[in-house]
Design a protein around this motif. Structure first.
Motif, PDB file in Angstrom:
ATOM      1  N   PHE A 243       0.813  -1.201   0.030  1.00 14.56           N
ATOM      2  CA  PHE A 243       0.189  -0.017   0.085  1.00 14.56           C
ATOM      3  C   PHE A 243       1.015   1.370   0.128  1.00 14.56           C
ATOM      4  N   HIS A 244       0.750   1.924  -1.160  1.00 16.27           N
ATOM      5  CA  HIS A 244       1.703   3.389  -1.309  1.00 16.27           C
ATOM      6  C   HIS A 244       1.002   4.495  -0.591  1.00 16.27           C
ATOM      7  N   LYS A 245      -0.239   4.430  -0.800  1.00 17.20           N
ATOM      8  CA  LYS A 245      -0.899   5.987  -0.410  1.00 17.20           C
ATOM      9  C   LYS A 245      -2.243   5.335   0.348  1.00 17.20           C
ATOM     10  N   PRO A 246      -2.623   6.360   0.814  1.00 21.02           N
ATOM     11  CA  PRO A 246      -4.078   6.213   1.572  1.00 21.02           C
ATOM     12  C   PRO A 246      -5.121   5.748   0.702  1.00 21.02           C
ATOM     13  N   VAL A 247      -6.046   4.827   0.882  1.00 22.40           N
ATOM     14  CA  VAL A 247      -7.065   4.164  -0.202  1.00 22.40           C
ATOM     15  C   VAL A 247      -8.266   4.602   0.065  1.00 22.40           C
ATOM     16  N   ARG A 248      -9.269   4.849  -0.716  1.00 24.06           N
ATOM     17  CA  ARG A 248     -10.614   5.041  -0.522  1.00 24.06           C
ATOM     18  C   ARG A 248     -11.257   3.947  -1.384  1.00 24.06           C
ATOM     19  N   ALA A 249     -11.562   2.820  -0.992  1.00 25.99           N
ATOM     20  CA  ALA A 249     -12.050   1.758  -1.551  1.00 25.99           C
ATOM     21  C   ALA A 249     -13.520   1.927  -2.154  1.00 25.99           C
ATOM     22  N   ASP A 250     -14.030   2.941  -1.497  1.00 21.35           N
ATOM     23  CA  ASP A 250     -15.746   3.298  -2.006  1.00 21.35           C
ATOM     24  C   ASP A 250     -15.469   4.178  -3.020  1.00 21.35           C
ATOM     25  N   GLU A 251     -14.293   4.550  -3.731  1.00 20.04           N
ATOM     26  CA  GLU A 251     -14.197   5.266  -4.947  1.00 20.04           C
ATOM     27  C   GLU A 251     -13.598   4.799  -5.965  1.00 20.04           C
TER      28      GLU A 251
END
Length: 302
Positions: A243-251
């Motif tokens: 994981f390289h950056k913060p993730v928004r899995a609902d986008e």
């Protein structure tokens, strides 16, 4: 009458319930006994996501997962609870490392090592995602829409909750045999089909779950092959993510993958996740076992 398949926010809420493990002890967790609708074999992405939740619940706030490496050693039974044992390998000034072992009937079905980091300032670079080479997700048909003329090919997708909206830019491995051209790359738009809470661990776990939905399909893509009758059956052997950056899995996230090699019945696939601005969010790699499907395949396979 077959149970109604959960979709949209209902399916997302169902997935959140699956990830909401019962904490038995400080380092011991238990998953929900069975999904509301599913196959006998536990989905690998679900097991990996639950293992990550268990590990993350033992880590101090502010330390986010940056990598995980897991091995599938036995098939899991979706009708029985899975127990997750977490071992604290190390808590340093900026890193925490955990090892999670998933067990059923006293036997290990999966184990994972995961590392968590507070995040620091330093060098930053990334290659942009290939967004100019693909249509926008809103312009890509959903998998049921692609296969509406061949509903029998939906296979398990038509029988289990669908918390992730998956949209193949090209042809999927669920297409009828002969309808899939051989291609070197596979590109899929995906996102949770509803709203997720603002918990970074939840978003990382949902992306881990989603990463296992289509990655092994990439190996078949190189040969124009499909799943099920007349095609192949596949099983995940191991799975790794960074994981390289913060993730928004609902986008919307573009999953750009390829398969550099297949040999001795095993295929390797690698994929990169990009946000809608082309930012490189995460990377995944997976090796799977691929075998020709027999004339009569197990229930749930197209």
């Amino acid at each position: 009458m077959a149970p109604e398949v959960l979709v949209g926010q209902e399916a997302v809420d169902d997935l959140l319930e699956v990830l909401d493990l019962e904490q038995i002890d400080s380092d011991l967790f238990r998953g929900r006994e069975a999904a509301k609708a599913g196959t006998q074999r536990a989905f690998g992405g679900q097991v990996a996501g639950q293992a990550l939740i268990a590990a993350g619940r033992t880590v101090a706030p502010g330390r986010n997962v940056h990598s995980l490496h897991g091995y599938f050693v036995r098939p899991g039974d979706s009708e029985r609870p899975i127990v997750y044992e977490v071992e604290n390998i190390r808590d340093g000034r900026s890193f925490s490392v955990r090892r999670t072992v998933a067990k059923q009937r006293g036997k290990t079905i999966f184990f994972m090592s995961a590392s968590f980091h507070v995040g620091e300032k330093g060098m930053e670079h990334s290659d942009p995602g290939p967004l100019d080479e693909v249509p926008a997700p809103e312009d890509v048909p959903t998998l049921p829409e692609r296969l509406k003329t061949h509903p029998e090919r939906l296979g398990i997708w038509s029988r289990v909750p669908r918390p992730i909206d998956v949209r193949y830019v090209g042809t999927s491995g669920f297409a009828p045999r002969g309808d899939r051209p051989a291609e070197n790359r596979q590109r899929v738009w995906m996102k949770a089909d509803g709203k997720l809470p603002d918990d970074p661990l939840i978003h990382a776990c949902v992306l881990t779950y989603a990463s296992d939905l289509t990655l092994l399909d990439t190996v078949l893509n190189r040969h124009g092959e499909v799943w099920g009758r007349g095609g192949y059956l596949g099983t995940s052997l191991d799975h790794a993510m960074w994981f390289h950056k913060p993730v928004r899995a609902d986008e919307w996230i573009l999953y750009d993958s390829d398969s550099p090699v297949a040999s001795h019945g095993r295929g390797l696939a690698q994929g990169s996740f990009y946000d809608a601005d082309g930012g490189h969010l995460a990377t995944a790699m997976q090796e799977g076992l691929l075998r020709r499907a027999p004339d009569e395949v197990p229930p749930g396979v197209p």
